[in-house]
Every structure is written in C-alpha cells, then in structure tokens.
Design a protein around this motif. Structure first.
Motif, PDB file in Angstrom:
ATOM      1  N   THR A 101      60.025  51.596  94.345  1.00  0.00           N
ATOM      2  CA  THR A 101      60.458  52.960  94.690  1.00  0.00           C
ATOM      3  C   THR A 101      60.416  53.152  96.204  1.00  0.00           C
ATOM      4  N   GLY A 119      53.690  63.229  89.549  1.00  0.00           N
ATOM      5  CA  GLY A 119      53.577  61.817  89.201  1.00  0.00           C
ATOM      6  C   GLY A 119      54.912  61.116  89.018  1.00  0.00           C
ATOM      7  N   LYS A 158      57.843  61.232  93.737  1.00  0.00           N
ATOM      8  CA  LYS A 158      58.508  61.853  94.891  1.00  0.00           C
ATOM      9  C   LYS A 158      57.848  61.431  96.208  1.00  0.00           C
ATOM     10  N   THR A 159      56.529  61.551  96.253  1.00  0.00           N
ATOM     11  CA  THR A 159      55.831  61.201  97.500  1.00  0.00           C
ATOM     12  C   THR A 159      55.968  59.708  97.788  1.00  0.00           C
ATOM     13  N   THR A 160      55.933  58.903  96.757  1.00  0.00           N
ATOM     14  CA  THR A 160      56.105  57.445  96.924  1.00  0.00           C
ATOM     15  C   THR A 160      57.477  57.142  97.540  1.00  0.00           C
TER      16      THR A 160
HETATM   17  N1  LIG Z   1      58.028  52.858  89.614  1.00  0.00           N
HETATM   18  C1  LIG Z   1      57.190  53.726  90.207  1.00  0.00           C
HETATM   19  N2  LIG Z   1      57.643  54.482  91.239  1.00  0.00           N
HETATM   20  C2  LIG Z   1      56.815  55.382  91.820  1.00  0.00           C
HETATM   21  N3  LIG Z   1      55.549  55.618  91.480  1.00  0.00           N
HETATM   22  C3  LIG Z   1      55.049  54.892  90.463  1.00  0.00           C
HETATM   23  C4  LIG Z   1      55.850  53.925  89.787  1.00  0.00           C
HETATM   24  N4  LIG Z   1      55.087  53.359  88.829  1.00  0.00           N
HETATM   25  C5  LIG Z   1      53.880  53.928  88.898  1.00  0.00           C
HETATM   26  N5  LIG Z   1      53.839  54.852  89.872  1.00  0.00           N
HETATM   27  C6  LIG Z   1      52.672  55.685  90.198  1.00  0.00           C
HETATM   28  O1  LIG Z   1      53.009  57.033  89.925  1.00  0.00           O
HETATM   29  C7  LIG Z   1      52.405  57.879  90.872  1.00  0.00           C
HETATM   30  C8  LIG Z   1      53.480  58.654  91.615  1.00  0.00           C
HETATM   31  O2  LIG Z   1      52.836  59.575  92.427  1.00  0.00           O
HETATM   32  P1  LIG Z   1      53.576  60.419  93.539  1.00  0.00           P
HETATM   33  O3  LIG Z   1      54.523  59.561  94.292  1.00  0.00           O
HETATM   34  O4  LIG Z   1      52.514  61.127  94.315  1.00  0.00           O
HETATM   35  O5  LIG Z   1      54.410  61.445  92.639  1.00  0.00           O
HETATM   36  P2  LIG Z   1      54.862  62.946  92.928  1.00  0.00           P
HETATM   37  O6  LIG Z   1      54.926  63.125  94.428  1.00  0.00           O
HETATM   38  O7  LIG Z   1      56.209  63.041  92.267  1.00  0.00           O
HETATM   39  O8  LIG Z   1      53.851  63.833  92.284  1.00  0.00           O
HETATM   40  C9  LIG Z   1      51.598  56.998  91.821  1.00  0.00           C
HETATM   41  O9  LIG Z   1      50.264  56.956  91.349  1.00  0.00           O
HETATM   42  C10 LIG Z   1      52.275  55.640  91.658  1.00  0.00           C
HETATM   43  O10 LIG Z   1      51.403  54.566  91.921  1.00  0.00           O
END
Ligand SMILES: Nc1ncnc2c1ncn2[C@@H]1O[C@H](COP(=O)(O)OP(=O)(O)O)[C@@H](O)[C@H]1O
Ligand SMILES: [Mg+2]
Length: 151
Positions: free
Chosen positions: A15, A41, A44-46
């Motif tokens: 991602t 989860g 988005k932040t990732t």
């Molecule tokens: N394919 C993936 N892409 C993004 N995050 C993932 C994926 N698989 C597992 N994760 C996990 O999901 C979570 C995503 O968190 P985050 O990016 O903070 O989401 P959001 O900002 O949408 O709340 C993280 O703990 C990350 O490690």
C-alpha cells in the motif's frame, strides 16, 4: 479517459508502494487534492506515508493524526495531511479553515473525506476497503489513466 482503477494490495508495504507511485504522479502535476474514504484500519494513513515519501517526508513524520487535524510540511509544494476523524460537524470543518489548504497550490491529502460536503472538481478520490487481515482494495477515481500507466 478517467475510469476507476481497482488495486488489491496484500501488505502494508505494498500500500505504501502504491502511495509512492501516487505521490510521484501528484508531483508530476497529476493532481493536488487526494480525498480518502474508508473505515478505521482501511489503510488511509499507510497510503499517505507512501504519498508523502514522494515529497521527501519521512514516513515516521506522518502520524495517525488523531490529535492534529491538519499537519503541514514545508516541502515544495507544501504538503498538507488533513485527518477529519475527530471532526463531527460541517461547522467545525468550516471553522478549521481547511479550505485554505485544499486547492491552495499545495498538495492536500484528506482522511475521512466523507465529512467534506464539497470537493474541488479535480480531486482524486481513493476508496479503501478491508478485504482480510493483510489485504485491502483500493479504488482510485479522478486520475488520467494513460498518465498513470506511463509513470
Ligand atoms: N494491505 C494493507 N494495506 C494497508 N494497511 C494494512 C494492509 N494489511 C494490513 N494493514 C494494517 O492495517 C492497518 C491500517 O492502518 P491505517 O493505515 O492507520 O488505517 P486508517 O488510516 O485507514 O485508519 C495498519 O495496522 C496496517 O499494518
Ligand atoms: Mg488514519
């Protein structure tokens, strides 16, 4: 033509890699506003960590901005990470002055864009969905596909 792109990633780093490509695309003039939709989860932040890295912002500097609603980075162009998670009402959004960041000539990336009642016409939209523990579906609208594939 601008069809939606649908991408499945199978790890957080994948991602981030997609985010890096999107960041490079923005940097090359492909867009200035990215609106992200999806539950807690969803990734988005990732994705934003990857986008930001294209502008030279270290990943560790991108927070899950639960307390900071707008984080501003003094890059060229300036980069704004806006997280509307804590914002509940339209009034609050207007009072935050986020329209000074969106469409300001900088790059604005918005989490919880569901909370915006209007968007710039040329905003890129990214809808992120949980598939399973390590997989996410990402649907991107509003990019020029030919330019994207030539990146
Ligand atoms: N394919 C993936 N892409 C993004 N995050 C993932 C994926 N698989 C597992 N994760 C996990 O999901 C979570 C995503 O968190 P985050 O990016 O903070 O989401 P959001 O900002 O949408 O709340 C993280 O703990 C990350 O490690
Ligand atoms: Mg987040």
């Amino acid at each position: 033509m601008n069809h939606a792109l649908r991408i499945i990633t199978t790890s957080p780093s994948e991602t981030e890699g997609l985010g890096l490509k999107l960041g490079r695309f923005l940097k090359a003039g492909g867009g200035a506003t990215v609106c992200l939709y999806g539950d807690l989860g969803a990734g988005k932040t990732t994705l934003i960590k990857g986008i930001a890295s294209a502008f030279g912002i270290p990943e560790r500097d991108i927070g899950s901005a639960s307390f900071v609603i707008v984080a501003e980075y003094e890059t060229t162009p300036p980069f704004y990470h806006i997280d509307l998670y804590r914002v509940e009402r339209e009034d609050d959004i207007d009072n935050l002055g986020i329209w000074e960041y969106i469409g300001s000539g900088g790059i604005a990336v918005v989490e919880w864009a569901e909370r915006l009642s209007e968007l710039p016409e040329d905003a890129i939209k990214g809808r992120m969905n949980y598939v399973d523990e390590n997989s996410r579906e990402i649907i991107i609208e509003g990019i020029n596909e030919k330019d994207w594939h030539n990146m």
